[in-house]
Design a protein around this motif. Structure first.
Motif, mmCIF file in Angstrom:
data_model
loop_
_atom_site.group_PDB
_atom_site.id
_atom_site.type_symbol
_atom_site.label_atom_id
_atom_site.label_comp_id
_atom_site.label_asym_id
_atom_site.label_seq_id
_atom_site.Cartn_x
_atom_site.Cartn_y
_atom_site.Cartn_z
ATOM 1 N N TYR A 181 0.838 -1.196 0.000
ATOM 2 C CA TYR A 181 0.000 0.000 0.000
ATOM 3 C C TYR A 181 0.879 1.256 0.000
ATOM 4 O O TYR A 181 1.987 1.248 0.537
ATOM 5 N N ASP A 206 -7.457 0.983 -4.461
ATOM 6 C CA ASP A 206 -7.644 -0.022 -3.413
ATOM 7 C C ASP A 206 -6.338 -0.373 -2.704
ATOM 8 O O ASP A 206 -6.301 -1.267 -1.852
ATOM 9 N N ARG A 207 -5.265 0.388 -3.014
ATOM 10 C CA ARG A 207 -3.997 0.231 -2.305
ATOM 11 C C ARG A 207 -3.521 1.570 -1.739
ATOM 12 O O ARG A 207 -2.326 1.794 -1.578
ATOM 13 N N THR A 254 -10.496 4.554 1.605
ATOM 14 C CA THR A 254 -9.256 4.420 2.376
ATOM 15 C C THR A 254 -9.500 3.763 3.726
ATOM 16 O O THR A 254 -8.625 3.070 4.248
ATOM 17 N N ASN A 257 -9.591 0.152 2.919
ATOM 18 C CA ASN A 257 -8.224 -0.310 2.689
ATOM 19 C C ASN A 257 -7.485 -0.510 4.011
ATOM 20 O O ASN A 257 -6.739 -1.483 4.171
ATOM 21 N N ARG A 260 -8.462 -3.711 5.523
ATOM 22 C CA ARG A 260 -7.909 -4.854 4.812
ATOM 23 C C ARG A 260 -6.428 -5.060 5.146
ATOM 24 O O ARG A 260 -5.952 -6.191 5.190
#
Length: 272
Positions: A181, A206-207, A254, A257, A260
């Motif tokens: 990320y 998504d990173r 975010t 993210n 995750r």
């Protein structure tokens, strides 16, 4: 509330230093302003392991605050070398959610490059052992950073965030290829950061995480003053357009993210 204050619900400040003197002396107000700005969670970072108990106490005292611990590369030559066992032991605390910050800084500390690299490899092994994400500081060390991070993944996969990313395109590409990320700080909102914004624009949303690195690097309109977690809303609002998102959708993306990557923090939130 200050006339410059904005609110953007659902944000996470993924990297701040609440134990630093600029913030700890005003901590209840700092946390309250963050919550008022929509910052639901924060990760406060311990940069010297001998100060871990102080940082841990801040997380224990404030709802929504987690912490990470490691040896900052600029301190690697001054501090006792961390051990994997030491980091694994610290990581057992329920609010300790990341390993670091660690990394390489050749801008200010090139003379300790060998020590920094040894410290980085220890932190990588701790991230592999615990399953917690590695938090990386990188400055003027892109080639060595890309090599060491890649070598680590070949031994055993691990999760990682390139905190306050302001390095070059090649390191960004390596991080992306490794599934890591990139974290956006106030630097990306500075007028002269066009090249950095282009790097973020080409990264997958998504990173992406967002952070303050407070008390440093305050975004406009607070640039030049003490930064604090509430100001992550200004950074989010300034950069959301890079991914064709509204600030509200960027905050949601975010935050997802963050969950995750920082799975321990996500589990704690779900259990609350």
């Amino acid at each position: 509330m200050s006339p410059d204050a904005i609110t953007l619900p659902g944000l996470v400040d993924s990297h701040c230093h609440l134990d630093f003197p600029d913030l700890v002396s005003d901590l209840p107000a700092v946390v309250a302003r963050a919550k008022a700005a929509g910052v639901e969670r924060m990760v406060t970072i311990c940069t010297r392991l001998r100060q871990e108990s102080n940082v841990r106490a801040i997380a224990e005292a404030h709802e929504g605050v987690f912490y990470a611990a490691g040896t900052h590369p600029m301190s690697a030559a001054e501090e006792p070398m961390a051990t994997v066992d030491q980091l694994v032991q610290i990581a057992r605390h329920p609010l300790m959610v990341g390993i670091g910050e660690t990394g390489l800084d050749y801008h200010y500390s090139a003379d300790s490059a060998d020590v920094q690299q040894r410290s980085l490899r220890i932190h990588i092994e701790a991230a592999q052992e615990t399953g917690l994400p590695l938090i990386i500081h990188a400055r003027d060390a892109d080639e060595d950073m890309a090599r060491i991070l890649s070598e680590g993944v070949l031994v055993k996969p691990y999760a990682c965030v390139m905190h306050c990313f302001s390095s070059g395109e090649n390191l960004a590409r390596t991080a992306s290829d490794l599934g890591f990320y990139l974290s956006v700080s106030g630097i990306a909102a500075f007028p002269k950061s066009g090249e950095l914004r282009d790097i973020f624009r080409h990264a997958s949303v998504d990173r992406i995480l967002v952070e303050t690195d407070s008390p440093y690097l305050a975004p406009p309109p607070h640039r030049g003053r003490r930064n604090e977690p509430a100001f992550v809303a200004h950074t989010a609002r300034a950069v959301a357009h890079l991914w064709d998102l509204s600030p509200e959708d960027f905050a949601k993306a975010t935050s997802a993210n963050f969950d995750r990557l920082f799975t321990k923090a996500a589990r704690a939130r779900a259990a609350a």
